[in-house]
Design a protein around this motif. Structure first.
Motif, mmCIF file in Angstrom:
data_model
loop_
_atom_site.group_PDB
_atom_site.id
_atom_site.type_symbol
_atom_site.label_atom_id
_atom_site.label_comp_id
_atom_site.label_asym_id
_atom_site.label_seq_id
_atom_site.Cartn_x
_atom_site.Cartn_y
_atom_site.Cartn_z
ATOM 1 N N ALA A 31 -48.643 -90.564 53.636
ATOM 2 C CA ALA A 31 -47.780 -90.385 54.809
ATOM 3 C C ALA A 31 -46.321 -90.200 54.395
ATOM 4 O O ALA A 31 -45.609 -89.369 54.969
ATOM 5 C CB ALA A 31 -47.918 -91.565 55.759
ATOM 6 N N LYS A 32 -45.868 -90.955 53.412
ATOM 7 C CA LYS A 32 -44.483 -90.810 52.937
ATOM 8 C C LYS A 32 -44.256 -89.436 52.320
ATOM 9 O O LYS A 32 -43.237 -88.791 52.566
ATOM 10 C CB LYS A 32 -44.155 -91.897 51.907
ATOM 11 N N VAL A 33 -45.216 -88.994 51.514
ATOM 12 C CA VAL A 33 -45.096 -87.682 50.872
ATOM 13 C C VAL A 33 -45.135 -86.574 51.921
ATOM 14 O O VAL A 33 -44.318 -85.647 51.884
ATOM 15 C CB VAL A 33 -46.205 -87.506 49.807
ATOM 16 N N VAL A 34 -46.057 -86.664 52.863
ATOM 17 C CA VAL A 34 -46.163 -85.653 53.928
ATOM 18 C C VAL A 34 -44.873 -85.613 54.742
ATOM 19 O O VAL A 34 -44.372 -84.531 55.075
ATOM 20 C CB VAL A 34 -47.400 -85.917 54.814
ATOM 21 N N ALA A 35 -44.312 -86.776 55.061
ATOM 22 C CA ALA A 35 -43.058 -86.823 55.820
ATOM 23 C C ALA A 35 -41.931 -86.134 55.049
ATOM 24 O O ALA A 35 -41.140 -85.384 55.635
ATOM 25 C CB ALA A 35 -42.686 -88.268 56.141
ATOM 26 N N HIS B 163 -39.942 -82.805 56.128
ATOM 27 C CA HIS B 163 -38.479 -82.797 56.182
ATOM 28 C C HIS B 163 -37.908 -81.622 55.374
ATOM 29 O O HIS B 163 -36.906 -81.021 55.772
ATOM 30 C CB HIS B 163 -37.939 -84.133 55.651
ATOM 31 N N MET B 164 -38.567 -81.284 54.270
ATOM 32 C CA MET B 164 -38.130 -80.170 53.423
ATOM 33 C C MET B 164 -38.514 -78.815 54.020
ATOM 34 O O MET B 164 -38.116 -77.774 53.500
ATOM 35 C CB MET B 164 -38.745 -80.309 52.022
ATOM 36 N N GLY B 165 -39.292 -78.825 55.104
ATOM 37 C CA GLY B 165 -39.706 -77.581 55.745
ATOM 38 C C GLY B 165 -40.869 -76.886 55.059
ATOM 39 O O GLY B 165 -41.137 -75.714 55.319
ATOM 40 N N LEU B 166 -41.589 -77.605 54.186
ATOM 41 C CA LEU B 166 -42.671 -76.988 53.429
ATOM 42 C C LEU B 166 -44.019 -77.084 54.129
ATOM 43 O O LEU B 166 -44.929 -76.318 53.822
ATOM 44 C CB LEU B 166 -42.754 -77.622 52.035
ATOM 45 N N LEU B 167 -44.137 -78.029 55.046
ATOM 46 C CA LEU B 167 -45.346 -78.105 55.854
ATOM 47 C C LEU B 167 -44.975 -78.515 57.267
ATOM 48 O O LEU B 167 -43.907 -79.062 57.514
ATOM 49 C CB LEU B 167 -46.406 -79.039 55.243
ATOM 50 N N ALA B 168 -45.865 -78.192 58.171
ATOM 51 C CA ALA B 168 -45.687 -78.579 59.575
ATOM 52 C C ALA B 168 -46.786 -79.564 59.923
ATOM 53 O O ALA B 168 -47.923 -79.427 59.464
ATOM 54 C CB ALA B 168 -45.778 -77.346 60.472
#
Length: 146
Positions: A42-46, A50-55
């Motif tokens: 969850a931390k990595v996904v967040a 935030h970096m705009g690499l995934l939605a």
């Protein structure tokens, strides 16, 4: 140089999403597929969001999708973002190194670290999932296909 677990996971998540097709796995499914704790995923996904690499979309029909920026992202840039800009060695901690004012090792290690990042800069997530990696990722994944 050894990468942080979060850096490794970030790259693997992005690579898996790059081959996901129409599937939109949840963070919980990603954590299970990568065999890591949900809180870590969850931390990595967040951070990736935030970096705009995934939605990430919540609710029915939600899940994770790779953005175009994520598909074209530089592997070197992602590694830099997760690893930070710290020196490879700690020269001025609680017990400063007595050589820190005239040491050549620190500069040599910094140049080596930058060369490592620079070698990853031209590579994109899309490059990382070209055959045979992409099909292999699909073959070993435990993520649902829809």
């Amino acid at each position: 140089m050894r990468l942080l677990r979060s850096t490794d996971l970030a790259l693997r998540v992005l690579m898996r999403l790059a081959v996901a097709g129409e599937a939109h796995p949840t963070t919980r499914e990603v954590a299970a597929a990568m065999d890591v704790p949900y809180t870590h995923a969850a931390k990595v996904v967040a951070e990736l969001q935030h970096m705009g690499l995934l939605a990430a979309r919540r609710g029915r029909g939600g899940g994770l999708t790779l953005t175009e920026a994520g598909r074209e992202a530089s592997v070197g840039g992602i590694v830099r973002a997760f690893e930070g800009d710290d020196d490879v060695v700690e020269c001025e901690g609680a017990t400063p190194c007595p050589l820190h004012t005239g040491c050549r090792l620190r500069g040599a290690l910094r140049r080596a670290q930058e060369a490592f990042f620079a070698s990853l800069d031209p590579l994109t997530i899309e490059d990382m999932v070209a055959a045979p990696t992409g099909p292999l990722l699909l073959g070993i994944s435990r993520m649902p296909s829809s």
